[in-house]
Write an enzyme that holds these catalytic residues in place. Sequence first.
Site, PDB file in Angstrom:
ATOM      1  N   SER A 172      30.437  27.812  33.794  1.00 15.40           N
ATOM      2  CA  SER A 172      31.607  27.056  33.157  1.00 15.40           C
ATOM      3  C   SER A 172      31.493  27.077  31.621  1.00 15.40           C
ATOM      4  O   SER A 172      30.414  26.608  31.114  1.00 15.40           O
ATOM      5  CB  SER A 172      31.606  25.782  33.666  1.00 15.40           C
ATOM      6  N   GLN A 205      33.156  25.421  29.518  1.00 14.78           N
ATOM      7  CA  GLN A 205      33.385  24.100  29.052  1.00 14.78           C
ATOM      8  C   GLN A 205      32.072  23.147  29.241  1.00 14.78           C
ATOM      9  O   GLN A 205      31.841  22.612  28.419  1.00 14.78           O
ATOM     10  CB  GLN A 205      34.424  23.383  30.012  1.00 14.78           C
ATOM     11  N   ASP A 229      42.683  36.878  33.901  1.00 13.34           N
ATOM     12  CA  ASP A 229      44.102  36.495  33.690  1.00 13.34           C
ATOM     13  C   ASP A 229      45.079  37.429  33.545  1.00 13.34           C
ATOM     14  O   ASP A 229      46.407  37.321  33.497  1.00 13.34           O
ATOM     15  CB  ASP A 229      44.117  35.499  32.449  1.00 13.34           C
ATOM     16  N   ARG A 253      48.442  34.538  42.954  1.00 10.81           N
ATOM     17  CA  ARG A 253      48.944  35.785  42.064  1.00 10.81           C
ATOM     18  C   ARG A 253      49.010  37.030  42.942  1.00 10.81           C
ATOM     19  O   ARG A 253      49.806  37.870  42.390  1.00 10.81           O
ATOM     20  CB  ARG A 253      48.238  35.881  40.673  1.00 10.81           C
ATOM     21  N   ARG A 307      52.817  33.889  33.811  1.00 11.38           N
ATOM     22  CA  ARG A 307      52.098  35.259  33.652  1.00 11.38           C
ATOM     23  C   ARG A 307      52.953  36.127  34.533  1.00 11.38           C
ATOM     24  O   ARG A 307      53.078  37.411  34.382  1.00 11.38           O
ATOM     25  CB  ARG A 307      50.657  35.398  33.907  1.00 11.38           C
TER      26      ARG A 307
END
Length: 741
Positions: free
Chosen positions: A468, A470, A616, A647, A694
Site C-alpha cells: 500500500s 498510502q 486503472d 470492470r 472510466r
Amino acid sequence: MKSIKKTLVIGLGLIGGSLALALRKAGLGGSIIGCDRDQSEVELAIKIGMIDHGSTRAEDWIAEADLIVVSVPVIAMESVMMQLKPLLRNDTIVTDVGSSKGSVQTSAVKVWGGLPANFILGHPIAGSEKSGVSAALVDLYQKHKVILTPTQDNNRQAVSIVTQMWRSTGADVLTMDIARHDEVLAATSHLPHMLAFSLVDTLASQDESLEIFRYAAGGFRDFTRIAASDPVMWRDIYIANKPAVLQALTEFEQGLSRLRTAIEESDSDAMLGIFTRAKAAREHFSRILENSAYIPMQNKLINYRTSPGNALSGRIRVPGDKSISHRSIMLGSLAEGVTQVKGFLEGEDSLATLQAFRDMGVVIEGPHQGEVTIHGVGLNGLKKPAGALYLGNSGTSMRLLSGLLAGQAFDVELTGDASLTKRPMERVAKPLREMGAVVETAEGGRPPLMIRGGQALKGIDYKMPMASAQVKSCVLLAGLYAEGETKTTEPAPTRDHTERMLTGFGYEVNREGATASLQGGGKLVAGNIDVPSDISSAAFFMVAGSIADRSEILIEHVGMNPTRVGIVNILRAMGADITLENESEVGGEPVADVRVRSADLKGIDIPQDQVPLAIDEFPVLFVAAACAEGVTRLRGAEELRVKESDRIQVMADGLQALGIQCTVYDDGIDIVGINAVQGGKMTGGRVHSHDDHRIAMSFAVASLCSEGEIFIEDCANVATSFPGFVELANKIGMKINVEEA
Ligand code: NAP
C-alpha cells in the site's frame, strides 16, 4: 399530527402568517385560527385564506386549541404566556418561533416556574426584511432549517408533533441545546445584522450624510441589505440574547483588530492569510447552501451520445495527477519558502487536503485554473486547527495526514464523510504506534482518528504486511519527525510519488529495491511544481489516437512514473505508435509529452508484470483490444472486479452490445478484435457505464471505430474525475454529445 384538530397561531406576522399558509397548503393542523393585535391584519388573513377563523382576543381560543404557535416578538412572549397560563389544557402542545431561546425559557420559568413539558421551543431559520400578513409566503420554510431546542423534561410526543409540523412546511428540522442555539445565532445572524446596522448608521451620520450612498457599489448593497430589517424586532433580539451577542462581538473585535494591525504594519502575509481563509470558508459555505461538498455534485442524470469520429489531431493537456496534487499541498505547506504549483487537480479529494492545511494556519492562495501558491511554514510551523479536520471522502488525505500529524505538538482529530468513516485506518495507526505516536481510532480501527500531539517519535524498520502506497507514505512522513532512521519495505511495488516528491523538495530518501528510508530532522525546501498530467486520464487519448484512422495527437506533460506506465508498455506491445518527447523531471517525477499516431494494433497476451502497472487503464485497453487484429488475453486481474464497478463484466457486457466477441474469466477476459485497420467496425448501440467514469470514457473512445452511434448511460461521474473530458475529446475531433436525462 392526526390528533391536532385546531391550531392557534398567535401573532400573524411574517413568521406566523407564513406558517399558517404552509399548514393550510399541507392540509395539516386541522382548522387554523389566527390572532393578532391588529383587527385589520386578522381580517386580511381570513380574506386571503391564510386562516379559518380569528380575532384580536387569543384568550377566546386557547382552551380549544390542540396546538399553539406563539409567533410574536420575543419581548412580547412573556405577556402571551401570561394569557396562556390560566386557560391552557394539559394536553395542548405549545411551541414558539422566537429568534433567541434562552430568553423565552426564562419567560416560561417566570410564568410557570419551569418550562411546561408540552412547550417545545423552536426557531425557523428563515425570514426577510418585511413584516405583517401581507409579507407572509407559503414557501418561506421550504428547504430552510428549523432548530428545535427540546429539554430533558419535554414530552417526546410533543417534540415529535412539532417536528412533523415543521417538516410538513418543507423545512429541515434539527435539534440543539438552548445555550448552543443562542451562541450559534449570535455569531451567524445577530452579529452580522448588528454590523450592517452599525455600518450604515456610521456612514449615514458622516458629514456628506446620505450623499455618499450615491457612489456605493454592489459590495455595499450586499453587505448592508439586512440593515433594512425591522428595527423593533432587532432591538428585542439584542435585549433577549445579550450575553451571547456580546461574546460574539468580542471575538469579532479581536479578529478585526488583528486585521487592523496587519494593515497598519503592511503585513502582506497576515492579510493574505485572513483573506484566503475567509474566501475558502465562504466558498465552502456556498457549497453547503447548494448542498454539495467541495465541488458541485452531479446529481443530474447525464448520458453521452457519441458518433463515429473523424481523424484526430491537435495538442491537449489532461488534468493533473491526483496523487501528486495531494502531495504538492502537503510538502509545500511543510517546506520553507513559497511553493508555486501549476496543474493542480481541483478535485474534491485534493481540495480536502488543501482545506486541512489552511485549517492548520498555512496561507494557500488559489486554486485558480490549476495554480496554487503555498506559503510554507516549515516542518514545525503548523498550528492546531480550531476543530476536527474534515477530509470528505479522501482516504489518501486521512492516511498521509495521520503520519504527518503524529509528530506535531498539538492534538488533532481527523474525520470524514460516511463512506470514509467505514474505511480501515488500523493499517496506518499500527506502525505509527510502533513509532511512539498516540493514535486513537473509533471501533474497529475506523475514523474518526484522534492523534495526540507532543509525542517523541522514533524511527522504525517497518516490513509492510500489505502493498500500500498510502501506508508506506504515512510511515515515511512520520519519519520526518522521528529520531533516527525510518525504513519501509514493501511486499510488492507500489506507487512511489511520496519518495520522489520528498527528493524534489530536497529531502534525502534512500531507495534500494523494495526498501525506502530517510532520517528524521531534516528540512524541505520550497520549489515550483508543474503537476504532471495524470497518465490514467491521458490513457483514453493514447487509445483514441491509436485506433482512429489517419490520426496524430500530442498529449503534453504526462507523468511517466515507472509504477504507472503499464498503459504505454502494453499499447506498444500491441503495435501502437507512441513516442515520448521533451522528457524531463518535475518535483522528482519523470514527465514527457506523448505523441500518438494511428497504428495497426495486434492482439497480445498481456504480460503479467504489466498488470499492476496498468490496473486503472484496463477498460480503455479493452477497447484497444476490441479494435486490434486477433485475440487479446488478460489474466491475473481479479482486482478489476472490485473497482467502482465490476470492470471485467461491465466492459464485457458493453463490448458484446457493440458486437464484439469476448469470454469472461474470474481474473480476466479474452477479447476478439475486429481488425479496425482493415475496415472492421463495431456496431454501435446502447451501453451502460454503471456510474463508473472510466467505463463511460472508454466507450466514448470506442465510438471512433463504430459504424453507428453509441449511447452511453450514466456519465455524470466523468465530470468529477476528469473535468473537461468531453471538451478535450471534441477539440481533437471526437464527437460526443452530452445529454441531460
Ligand atoms: P412581525 O411580522 O412583526 O409579526 C409579529 C406579529 O405579532 C405582529 O403582527 C404583531 O402585531 C404581533 N404581536 C405582537 N405582540 C402580540 C401579542 N401580545 N399578541 C398577539 N400578537 C402580537 O414579526 P415576525 O418577523 O413574524 O417575527 C415574529 C417572531 O418570529 C419573533 O419572535 C422573531 O424573533 C421571530 N423570527 C423572525 C424572523 C424574521 O426574519 N423576521 C425569523 C425567525 C424568527 P403588531 O404589529 O401590532 O405589533
